[in-house]
Design an enzyme around this catalytic site. Structure first.
Site, mmCIF file in Angstrom:
data_model
loop_
_atom_site.group_PDB
_atom_site.id
_atom_site.type_symbol
_atom_site.label_atom_id
_atom_site.label_comp_id
_atom_site.label_asym_id
_atom_site.label_seq_id
_atom_site.Cartn_x
_atom_site.Cartn_y
_atom_site.Cartn_z
ATOM 1 N N ASP A 1 -10.384 0.489 1.534
ATOM 2 C CA ASP A 1 -10.400 1.934 1.776
ATOM 3 C C ASP A 1 -11.800 2.446 1.448
ATOM 4 O OD1 ASP A 1 -7.914 2.563 2.778
ATOM 5 O OD2 ASP A 1 -6.973 2.680 0.810
ATOM 6 N N ARG B 1 0.511 6.118 16.322
ATOM 7 C CA ARG B 1 0.533 7.468 15.779
ATOM 8 C C ARG B 1 -0.274 8.433 16.643
ATOM 9 N NH1 ARG B 1 -2.458 5.640 10.073
ATOM 10 N NH2 ARG B 1 -4.334 4.857 11.038
ATOM 11 N N ARG C 1 9.098 6.418 -3.724
ATOM 12 C CA ARG C 1 9.368 7.145 -4.966
ATOM 13 C C ARG C 1 10.671 7.945 -4.898
ATOM 14 N NH1 ARG C 1 4.763 10.598 -2.829
ATOM 15 N NH2 ARG C 1 3.076 9.316 -3.616
ATOM 16 N N GLU D 1 -3.199 6.530 19.075
ATOM 17 C CA GLU D 1 -3.745 5.238 18.620
ATOM 18 C C GLU D 1 -2.920 4.082 19.192
ATOM 19 O OE1 GLU D 1 -4.412 5.006 14.387
ATOM 20 O OE2 GLU D 1 -5.502 6.920 14.361
ATOM 21 N N ARG E 1 -7.828 -6.710 14.142
ATOM 22 C CA ARG E 1 -7.089 -5.806 15.031
ATOM 23 C C ARG E 1 -8.029 -4.676 15.412
ATOM 24 N NH1 ARG E 1 -2.938 -7.101 17.776
ATOM 25 N NH2 ARG E 1 -1.795 -5.132 17.563
ATOM 26 N N ARG F 1 0.820 -1.213 0.000
ATOM 27 C CA ARG F 1 0.000 0.000 0.000
ATOM 28 C C ARG F 1 0.854 1.263 0.000
ATOM 29 N NH1 ARG F 1 -5.160 -0.111 2.463
ATOM 30 N NH2 ARG F 1 -4.744 1.786 3.632
ATOM 31 N N TYR G 1 -9.659 -5.476 3.634
ATOM 32 C CA TYR G 1 -9.051 -4.225 4.072
ATOM 33 C C TYR G 1 -9.393 -3.129 3.052
ATOM 34 C CZ TYR G 1 -5.037 -1.575 6.086
ATOM 35 O OH TYR G 1 -4.231 -0.653 6.706
HETATM 36 P P1 FAD Z 1 -18.087 0.343 8.965
HETATM 37 O O1 FAD Z 1 -17.818 1.781 8.831
HETATM 38 O O2 FAD Z 1 -17.348 -0.434 10.018
HETATM 39 O O3 FAD Z 1 -19.661 0.160 9.213
HETATM 40 C C1 FAD Z 1 -20.231 -1.025 9.697
HETATM 41 C C2 FAD Z 1 -21.367 -0.622 10.616
HETATM 42 O O4 FAD Z 1 -22.092 -1.794 10.970
HETATM 43 C C3 FAD Z 1 -20.902 0.009 11.924
HETATM 44 O O5 FAD Z 1 -21.511 1.262 12.112
HETATM 45 C C4 FAD Z 1 -21.340 -1.005 12.983
HETATM 46 O O6 FAD Z 1 -21.746 -0.375 14.197
HETATM 47 C C5 FAD Z 1 -22.507 -1.681 12.302
HETATM 48 N N1 FAD Z 1 -22.775 -3.027 12.805
HETATM 49 C C6 FAD Z 1 -21.907 -4.050 12.909
HETATM 50 N N2 FAD Z 1 -22.508 -5.123 13.449
HETATM 51 C C7 FAD Z 1 -23.795 -4.767 13.694
HETATM 52 C C8 FAD Z 1 -24.902 -5.441 14.273
HETATM 53 N N3 FAD Z 1 -24.813 -6.699 14.717
HETATM 54 N N4 FAD Z 1 -26.073 -4.770 14.369
HETATM 55 C C9 FAD Z 1 -26.179 -3.485 13.953
HETATM 56 N N5 FAD Z 1 -25.143 -2.788 13.413
HETATM 57 C C10 FAD Z 1 -23.970 -3.433 13.285
HETATM 58 N N6 FAD Z 1 -10.085 4.511 4.393
HETATM 59 C C11 FAD Z 1 -9.657 5.503 3.574
HETATM 60 O O7 FAD Z 1 -10.032 5.532 2.401
HETATM 61 N N7 FAD Z 1 -8.835 6.499 4.043
HETATM 62 C C12 FAD Z 1 -8.395 6.531 5.338
HETATM 63 O O8 FAD Z 1 -7.647 7.444 5.737
HETATM 64 C C13 FAD Z 1 -8.829 5.485 6.216
HETATM 65 N N8 FAD Z 1 -8.419 5.473 7.496
HETATM 66 C C14 FAD Z 1 -8.839 4.475 8.316
HETATM 67 C C15 FAD Z 1 -8.399 4.468 9.649
HETATM 68 C C16 FAD Z 1 -8.819 3.465 10.513
HETATM 69 C C17 FAD Z 1 -8.353 3.466 11.950
HETATM 70 C C18 FAD Z 1 -9.673 2.434 10.032
HETATM 71 C C19 FAD Z 1 -10.117 1.331 10.951
HETATM 72 C C20 FAD Z 1 -10.109 2.434 8.721
HETATM 73 C C21 FAD Z 1 -9.701 3.447 7.850
HETATM 74 N N9 FAD Z 1 -10.152 3.492 6.526
HETATM 75 C C22 FAD Z 1 -9.694 4.483 5.694
HETATM 76 C C23 FAD Z 1 -11.103 2.478 6.004
HETATM 77 C C24 FAD Z 1 -12.565 2.927 6.151
HETATM 78 O O9 FAD Z 1 -12.868 3.139 7.512
HETATM 79 C C25 FAD Z 1 -13.474 1.823 5.589
HETATM 80 O O10 FAD Z 1 -13.190 1.558 4.244
HETATM 81 C C26 FAD Z 1 -14.972 2.142 5.662
HETATM 82 O O11 FAD Z 1 -15.325 2.929 6.749
HETATM 83 C C27 FAD Z 1 -15.722 0.830 5.713
HETATM 84 O O12 FAD Z 1 -17.111 1.054 5.700
HETATM 85 P P2 FAD Z 1 -18.084 -0.137 6.067
HETATM 86 O O13 FAD Z 1 -19.466 0.382 5.847
HETATM 87 O O14 FAD Z 1 -17.673 -1.372 5.391
HETATM 88 O O15 FAD Z 1 -17.836 -0.450 7.623
HETATM 89 N N1 UDP Z 2 3.653 1.326 7.761
HETATM 90 C C1 UDP Z 2 4.927 1.363 8.296
HETATM 91 N N2 UDP Z 2 5.415 2.533 8.789
HETATM 92 C C2 UDP Z 2 4.698 3.683 8.775
HETATM 93 C C3 UDP Z 2 3.389 3.645 8.217
HETATM 94 C C4 UDP Z 2 2.897 2.448 7.729
HETATM 95 O O1 UDP Z 2 5.600 0.346 8.338
HETATM 96 O O2 UDP Z 2 5.195 4.726 9.250
HETATM 97 C C5 UDP Z 2 3.133 0.031 7.245
HETATM 98 C C6 UDP Z 2 2.335 -0.730 8.299
HETATM 99 O O3 UDP Z 2 2.587 -2.100 8.129
HETATM 100 C C7 UDP Z 2 0.909 -0.413 7.943
HETATM 101 C C8 UDP Z 2 0.983 -0.359 6.422
HETATM 102 O O4 UDP Z 2 2.260 0.223 6.152
HETATM 103 O O5 UDP Z 2 0.003 -1.386 8.421
HETATM 104 C C9 UDP Z 2 -0.122 0.459 5.758
HETATM 105 O O6 UDP Z 2 -0.080 1.758 6.289
HETATM 106 P P1 UDP Z 2 -1.289 2.759 6.177
HETATM 107 O O7 UDP Z 2 -0.850 4.088 6.700
HETATM 108 O O8 UDP Z 2 -1.842 2.684 4.807
HETATM 109 O O9 UDP Z 2 -2.323 2.087 7.212
HETATM 110 P P2 UDP Z 2 -3.763 2.516 7.744
HETATM 111 O O10 UDP Z 2 -3.896 4.015 7.594
HETATM 112 O O11 UDP Z 2 -4.733 1.732 6.933
HETATM 113 O O12 UDP Z 2 -3.720 2.102 9.178
#
Ligand code: FAD
Ligand code: UDP
Length: 367
Positions: free
Chosen positions: A350, A280, A176, A300, A249, A172, A348
């Site tokens: 986005d 972070r 560069r 986090e 996780r 991911r 996983y």
């Molecule tokens: P979710 O947003 O998890 O929605 C699922 C919903 O289902 C939740 O509200 C939950 O409460 C509900 N649910 C689950 N079980 C039940 C149940 N039994 N009954 C009723 N409700 C239920 N993507 C990016 O593009 N850019 C980013 O910078 C980025 N940063 C991220 C950082 C973190 C820490 C994480 C964890 C993810 C990140 N993502 C990012 C990914 C992004 O969060 C997901 O792609 C997206 O939110 C997934 O949407 P979803 O609808 O699949 O799941």
């Molecule tokens: N990663 C790393 N060092 C950093 C940032 C990211 O080794 O400073 C690695 C780590 O394994 C991470 C992966 O790159 O799980 C993807 O990072 P990203 O920032 O895309 O993760 P997310 O925002 O989805 O947590």
């Protein structure tokens, strides 16, 4: 209660996108979510005038023009470009790995010098086909970058040795040979002005919505509530963990408001050494160039998922993917249920990919 075309379980981006498309096509939809708010993991809330990303920082980035045009209907995006800084024992490095990083590490000035330095380091390792994350990282950027910027961070993030993780995780990250600190290669990027929650609320307009409602309790009394269920919770939980539990996780977020305008000067600072317990620190106001007098920061702390915690990251190793395949086969036997999203498809994703997946799922539905 009335009878609906769809019961959508989960009001995250998958559920909300699907709901929007269904309503537009004249379908009736009931959305339920066990949390006390809509939005899933992209939920944002205002604290001291700053939009705080409660479940982790979310930067929208995509090269999918159709998805970009779609999301832009619901909000105006600012011109934020993610440029995180890595902090290794007080030494600061630009991310992703680029000429600024290589200059700080080795004093190299030209792309040619940087390539040579990496090639020298990689050649001595003699890795032919990278089999795991460690080998993938070493063969891409060599041991110096790996030891300082990857190993500690990754082991904290995933709670596993880099040798036991799939190479795909690290693919991911761009590497560069230009002086470009943009974390993403995508064509479009930004943060929605006003946060993500208003986007979700607009997407859900026209649907009935119940928050604080867990599917498993709700369905007992409402067996025939809808023609079809769109389920975005954990697929293994749906089937009562009959084949065993998939691993996830989770992250504990510790959020503080500080009586100062600027804590770290950047939205995302990664702590890449093993001994610092968090991965972070997010300073939310920098996502929107905030000028408030106070600031809000979130630490986090990743840990292994257990019941009662939020499952954030599917662990895409061999054991879990094989187990997921068994659940996916079971899902095939349930044409009355559509499994979607990060948890329903154990992927996983986005944000842009999850919107695209909802488009695909809906198109399949209406055809
Ligand atoms: P979710 O947003 O998890 O929605 C699922 C919903 O289902 C939740 O509200 C939950 O409460 C509900 N649910 C689950 N079980 C039940 C149940 N039994 N009954 C009723 N409700 C239920 N993507 C990016 O593009 N850019 C980013 O910078 C980025 N940063 C991220 C950082 C973190 C820490 C994480 C964890 C993810 C990140 N993502 C990012 C990914 C992004 O969060 C997901 O792609 C997206 O939110 C997934 O949407 P979803 O609808 O699949 O799941
Ligand atoms: N990663 C790393 N060092 C950093 C940032 C990211 O080794 O400073 C690695 C780590 O394994 C991470 C992966 O790159 O799980 C993807 O990072 P990203 O920032 O895309 O993760 P997310 O925002 O989805 O947590």
């Amino acid at each position: 209660m009335r009878y609906y075309d769809y019961l959508v379980v989960g009001s995250g981006l998958f559920g909300a996108t699907f709901t929007y498309l269904a309503i537009k096509n004249g379908k009736s939809v009931l959305v339920i979510d066990k949390r006390d708010h809509v939005g899933g993991n992209v939920y944002t809330e205002a604290v001291e005038g700053v939009n705080v990303h409660r479940y982790g920082a979310h930067i929208f980035h995509t090269s999918d023009k159709e998805v970009w045009d779609f999301i832009s209907r619901f909000a105006e995006f600012n011109n934020y470009v993610n440029s995180p800084v890595a902090n290794y024992k007080g030494e600061l490095y630009n991310l992703p790995f680029n000429m600024n990083t290589f200059n700080r590490l080795w004093g190299v000035v030209t792309p040619e010098q940087a390539r040579q330095k990496i090639e020298e380091q990689v050649r001595s390792l003699d890795i032919k086909e990278p089999k795991n994350l460690e080998e993938q990282a070493l063969s891409l950027v060599g041991p110096d970058v790996y030891e300082k910027l990857i190993k500690g961070y990754t082991e904290k993030q995933w709670g596993r040795d880099c040798k036991d993780l799939p190479a795909s995780i690290i693919k991911r990250l761009p590497c560069r040979f230009t002086f470009d600190n943009n974390y993403f290669n995508d064509r479009y990027q930004g943060i929605p002005i006003g946060g993500y929650t208003p986007i979700i609320k607009k997407m859900l307009a026209g649907a009935d919505v119940l928050t604080g409602t867990d599917y498993f309790r709700f369905i007992k009394d409402h067996q025939n509530i809808a023609r079809k269920t769109v389920y975005t919770g954990m697929i293994d939980e749906f089937f009562g963990f009959c084949y065993g539990k998939l691993q996830y996780r989770t992250v504990c977020f510790e959020t503080k408001t500080l009586d100062q305008p600027n804590y770290q000067g950047v939205a995302v600072m990664n702590y890449t050494e093993r001994d610092v317990p968090y991965t972070r620190i997010i300073e939310h106001k920098h996502f929107e160039f905030g000028t408030q007098e106070k600031t809000v920061i979130s630490y986090e702390y990743p840990t292994e998922w257990q019941e009662g915690k939020e499952p954030y990251y599917p662990v895409g190793d061999e054991r879990n993917l094989a187990l997921y395949d068994r659940y996916a086969a079971l899902a095939e036997t349930r044409p009355d249920v559509l499994f979607g999203g990060r948890l329903g498809q154990y992927k996983y994703y986005d944000m842009d990919k999850v919107i695209r997946a909802a488009f695909t799922a809906f198109n399949k539905e209406i055809n």
